[in-house]
Design an enzyme around this catalytic site. Structure first.
Site, PDB file in Angstrom:
ATOM      1  N   ASP A 209       1.152  -0.863  -0.310  1.00  0.00           N
ATOM      2  CA  ASP A 209       0.047  -0.419   0.143  1.00  0.00           C
ATOM      3  C   ASP A 209       0.570   1.317   0.017  1.00  0.00           C
ATOM      4  OD1 ASP A 209      -2.612   1.350   0.644  1.00  0.00           O
ATOM      5  OD2 ASP A 209      -1.564   1.943   2.172  1.00  0.00           O
TER       6      ASP A 209
ATOM      7  N   THR B 201      -3.121   5.439  -4.434  1.00  0.00           N
ATOM      8  CA  THR B 201      -2.534   5.964  -3.499  1.00  0.00           C
ATOM      9  C   THR B 201      -0.931   6.086  -3.667  1.00  0.00           C
ATOM     10  OG1 THR B 201      -2.128   3.877  -2.035  1.00  0.00           O
ATOM     11  CG2 THR B 201      -3.143   5.878  -1.060  1.00  0.00           C
ATOM     12  N   THR B 202      -0.415   4.719  -4.511  1.00  0.00           N
ATOM     13  CA  THR B 202       0.790   4.336  -5.351  1.00  0.00           C
ATOM     14  C   THR B 202       0.744   5.006  -6.891  1.00  0.00           C
ATOM     15  OG1 THR B 202       0.829   1.999  -4.000  1.00  0.00           O
ATOM     16  CG2 THR B 202       2.404   2.204  -6.185  1.00  0.00           C
TER      17      THR B 202
ATOM     18  N   ASP C 215      -9.427   0.073   2.010  1.00  0.00           N
ATOM     19  CA  ASP C 215      -9.197   0.435   0.818  1.00  0.00           C
ATOM     20  C   ASP C 215     -10.124  -0.451   0.218  1.00  0.00           C
ATOM     21  OD1 ASP C 215      -6.687   0.884   1.220  1.00  0.00           O
ATOM     22  OD2 ASP C 215      -5.461   0.114  -0.357  1.00  0.00           O
TER      23      ASP C 215
END
Length: 550
Positions: A57, A90-91, A394
């Protein structure tokens, strides 16, 4: 002669500072690159005391890193913002921002002013969001419940529990659907905070389950208390329920030893009165954020009430909201006496203690005001449970945002490739310098499908060429040619190494995830591109002792 103006500190300016910023941001992005997508790899992070975190994550990885460079800190905050706002992506948001910054810096080195690059990036961002909303999304209403399961599966597929994506997708969708409520303005909300995630060692991840009501990983304060109370009237207090003691520094001079016993008795009576006031309001469940001593426990056991101590402030506030009660900070009234108002009580159908694995849990079922649900996750060890919790969080956020925004788009790099083709054509319509910045923006977006293919050990060049040809055909197709127009949903199939229709195959993401990722990444890149001076101030050296005396 004019006196020279000196800057007390280290100063970097112009291309030096831009180069340093790009290098710092690229370093962070390179850490995250290999963790993108369903075939992404995990990172093991070990802190200074030896605690281990294993995750892929993006926000968790960056949150654990000790980042010193100011530009890199912007990326950490960017990832955290994406996690807060959307919960997923998020990445990719950091990878896109780093690519935009790198390409923007190349343009500046080529002689284009940063202001022109920034203007081009902002225009490209607006065009992207507009094109996505008009052409690359589908309303959830048209696709039914299966779309929510597919959104959850897509999010979970890139996580540790990807092998069990079907099981957890159903768990997540059922949990989110159970906390639906309508606001006073008529808007439907699915609050992720209303779902309490509990972790318990033992059994496999497939033994995870939904428990109706709000759960606490705590137990009754005494074994003599009942394990079940129905209907429950819950008193929530934020003070100690301990035997009364005179304040520190208070001195009482006693001449008669009998008086000492009376003082002790009075201290006990003060405590007894406080407990009686709470119990006389009708409360049969008492939750406190502080401690309860043995003397107070005796009164609760006699009243056949459940008392729970050391409840976290976050949990007690959520329970107060769910049960329609109020957290009581003190029993003192304006008149100087003490009273517990029955209006502060929360109401629920049942409060019970149940044993799961090696732990006891308190469950508050049938809350009066708001619906709340608990997800009980099982797993072999602490690392596994922590990663399952992050993955489920998530997925919960993704499904919640899908239901609230009501739009989904195709995954597997479909959106980024479609936007890249569109922006390349759009850039050629402009006669200004912004054209170059928009063309670079289009190239930067393709880093996502390219990295997805690389992480899956596939030929990125070949797959990206096929994907681009499909999207180019879709955008140049005649309005009546439905077959070609459907090519706009094409994304990468990373298992079989081919291009497929992501919409038909159920690889879906909330539109909000993509639009916010592009907005946030552009804003972060623009913020760092604006910087042309870095001044590190150095504090003035303190004079030595001998110099002070002089």
């Amino acid at each position: 002669m004019h006196p020279s103006v000196g800057v007390f500190g280290e100063r970097e300016s112009g291309q030096d500072v831009r180069g340093a910023n790009v290098t710092a941001v690229a370093t962070l992005a390179n850490i995250l690159r290999s963790s993108l997508g369903p075939q992404g790899l995990d990172k093991m992070l070990v802190d200074d005391i030896g605690d281990v975190v294993i995750t892929n994550d993006g926000a968790t990885i960056l949150g654990q890193l000790e980042v010193q460079h100011p530009a890199a800190k912007v990326m950490v905050e960017l990832s955290h913002l994406q996690d807060q706002e959307v919960g997923d992506g998020t990445t990719s948001v950091v990878i896109i921002a780093a690519e935009l910054l790198k390409r923007g810096n190349d343009l500046v080195r080529g002689g284009i002013h940063p202001t022109s690059v920034i203007a081009g990036y902002k225009l490209a961002m607006k065009e992207c969001v507009k094109y996505m909303q008009e052409n690359l999304c589908v309303k959830v209403d048209q696709l039914g419940k299966e779309v929510l399961l597919n959104v959850a599966r897509t999010t979970i597929s890139s996580k540790y529990i990807g092998a069990e994506s079907d099981f957890f997708a159903h768990l997540v969708v059922d949990a989110i659907s159970s906390v639906k409520f309508v606001t006073e303005r008529g808007a439907t909300r699915y609050p992720v905070k209303a779902i309490n995630v509990l972790k318990c060692h033992g059994k496999s991840t497939r033994e995870s389950m939904i428990v109706p009501g709000y759960g606490l990983q705590l137990q009754r304060a005494a074994q003599g208390m009942p394990t079940r109370v129905s209907p429950a009237k819950i008193a929530m207090v934020d003070f100690n329920l301990n035997r009364y003691r005179a304040a520190l520094g208070v001195q009482v001079q006693v001449t008669d030893p009998k008086e000492l016993e009376r003082i002790r008795q009075k201290e006990m009576d003060i405590t007894k009165d406080k407990i009686s006031k709470i119990l006389s309001s009708g409360a049969n469940v008492i939750l406190t954020t502080k401690g309860i001593d043995d003397m107070c426990l005796k009164y609760f056991v006699e009243a056949k009430a459940i008392a729970v101590r050391r409840v976290t402030t976050k949990d007690i506030r959520r329970i107060a909201k769910a049960t329609g009660g109020h957290v009581c900070l003190t029993l003192a009234t304006l008149d100087g006496d003490e009273k517990f108002d029955p209006g502060n009580l929360g109401h629920a159908d049942e409060v019970c203690e149940e044993r799961v694995g090696d732990n006891d849990f308190i469950f508050i079922k049938g809350c009066k005001s708001a619906r709340s649900t608990s997800l009980l996750l099982r797993g072999a060890n602490e690392f596994m449970l922590d990663e399952v919790e992050r993955s489920v969080h998530d997925a919960l956020c993704a499904v919640s945002r899908t239901l609230e925004s009501n739009y989904v788009c195709a995954g597997g790099g479909a959106v980024e490739t479609a936007l890249a083709i569109y922006l390349e054509d759009f850039a050629r319509t402009l006669g200004s310098r912004e054209q170059l910045a928009i063309a670079e923006f289009a190239e930067a977006l393709q880093v996502i499908p390219k990295q997805l293919a690389i992480n899956a050990a596939l030929d990125a060049t070949d797959l990206l060429a096929k994907l681009r040809s499909h999207h180019a055909a879709a955008q140049t197709a005649a309005p009546t040619d439905e077959k070609k127009k459907d090519l706009k949903w094409c994304g990468l199939d990373l298992v079989h190494g081919k291009v497929r229709n992501s919409m038909k195959d159920g690889v879906l993401e909330p539109l909000l995830t993509k639009s916010k990722a592009i907005r946030f990444a552009t804003e972060a890149a623009v913020t760092i591109l604006r910087i042309d001076d870095l001044i590190k101030t150095i504090p003035e050296p303190e004079p030595r002792q001998g110099e002070e005396d002089e």
